[in-house]
Design an enzyme around this catalytic site. Sequence first.
Site: not given
Length: 611
Positions: A81, A517
């Site tokens: 990510d 996140s």
Amino acid sequence: MPILRSATSTQGRNMAGARALWRATGMKENDFGKPIIAVVNSFTQFVPGHVHLRDMGKLVAEQIEAAGGVAKEFNTIAVDDGIAMGHGGMLYSLPSRDLIADSVEYMVNAHCADAMVCISNCDKITPGMLMAAMRLNIPAVFVSGGPMEAGKTKLSNQLIKLDLVDAMMKSADKTVCDDDVDAIEKSACPTCGSCSGMFTANSMNCLTEALGLSLPGNGSMLATHADRKELFLTAGRQIVELCKRYYEQDDASVLPRSIATKAAFENAMSLDIAMGGSTNTVLHLLAAAQEAEVDFTMADIDRLSRKVPCLSKVAPNTNKYHMEDVHRAGGIMAILGELERADLLHSDTRTVLGMTIGEQIAKYDITLTKDEAVHKFFRAGPAGIRTTKAFSQDCRWDTVDDDRQNGCIRSKEFAYSQDGGLAMLTGNIALDGCIVKTAGVDESILKFTGDAIVFESQEEAVEGILGGKVRAGHVVIIRYEGPKGGPGMQEMLYPTTYLKSIGLGKECALLTDGRFSGGTSGLSIGHCSPEAASGGTIGLVRDGDKIAIDIPNRSIQLLVSDEELAVRRAEQDAKGWKPANRQREVSMALKMFGHFATSADKGAVRDKTKL
């Protein structure tokens, strides 16, 4: 009595062709009739959390075969990510979770495997494998690659601890010189392993301990430490034991759905709230619960968030502690122990070790046991040497951290806050709820009212933040970034990081139907449901609208009359629920994900009514 699933392809005259192929993989005559155990690996050279996993499957396989099973390894994909962040690659991150779940199902069912060991680590890989385990409901043990060591560097003659978020934030801060940015970049991620804070990857690996599907230490033992090797060896031995209990003794209590019950999901969520974990864990627990056919919903999360205290603050919620410090303080068993003593844990749930979670706490909680081996295990620490090799060092702290008043892990009496580290907010702008990581919110902005400034994409928001359009007092709205609207529900780490880098981290709020996140902190509210693309009220917000956020009372309101909202809704219905003037290339794979995706309050799983 259950029969081995693999008997379908290994027994009987008509399976001669299948056996011929099995023999070509290395199986011998006496292997037919043994349990075939899938070693589900996720090695890739793209991801630091997985770069060291190449040989882990072999370690597990050797133990499986020594214990009387047949090991067959395959690999899944893994998206980083952090590398995919800030560009079109992030659209693929969440969809990869479902693709991983499907790929595990395809391989395991196509070859009739009897059980599996899941070797995961990073953000979407553990959830994807968890969904597959719940879906397949065959014996399974999880063992992850482990967290990386925290970075360390000297700035202004002071040694500081670092992680990935520091590199991102400082690079956008114009007051930080190029030399310091370079030093931070080169020090932030020093070893293999999942990023060193309580981000999504580490949060999920911790939650598998609370669910009972992984071994003590799985979430916190460093990837580089020699002691982590024993987790892989034990996983290989234990999966054969689970096979024997199920297939030979008809003991269904060892199956994933018998272990990960609703009580276990509540334990996992309570842990997440207590440790201020990533908001993404909410999404993934909801998805896994649906695969397990467990009635675990946002209402349960809201209920738990109102009574579970915040017992640990780890990066990004503080720069003082990282995962290596959580391990020194006793790891997840220590946090669960504090929850148990506060009567906030179901102690009778089962684990893959054959114990209850309460029995595991009694054995592994450093405040309860004097066992020198346990204390030695939790003294495993960092070496401070750059490496991509697992098990490459054997450094130890002199002592464990058992200070429950001022240490990394606190007791309920000395909690960071009696209110937990995650909260669900509801109101007219989020009828089905939204999520905020309260552990990362400054007390001064737990209540916040501001003017909306609306962006139709993450890219537009980043441009607006860096271009000076966002000012103190704004509520930044980023919409059409949900599971359908993105499609893909990308993370918003760059907008939150840039707000902090320009000094607005405590002066603004951010609300999105996308997600964040695990590295995000600040008044960042995600998973707004229903999302804009599904007709959610967030799609009706206009620049200048007042939005009132009240975390203590779990409320978020768009201060616009119902009459005005009805007019806006009629106008939007006529236009269609799509972002205005957004140019984004969307692949067929992403279009398929978006077509079937539900909103975040359902875990962004597939809408079964469309199948």
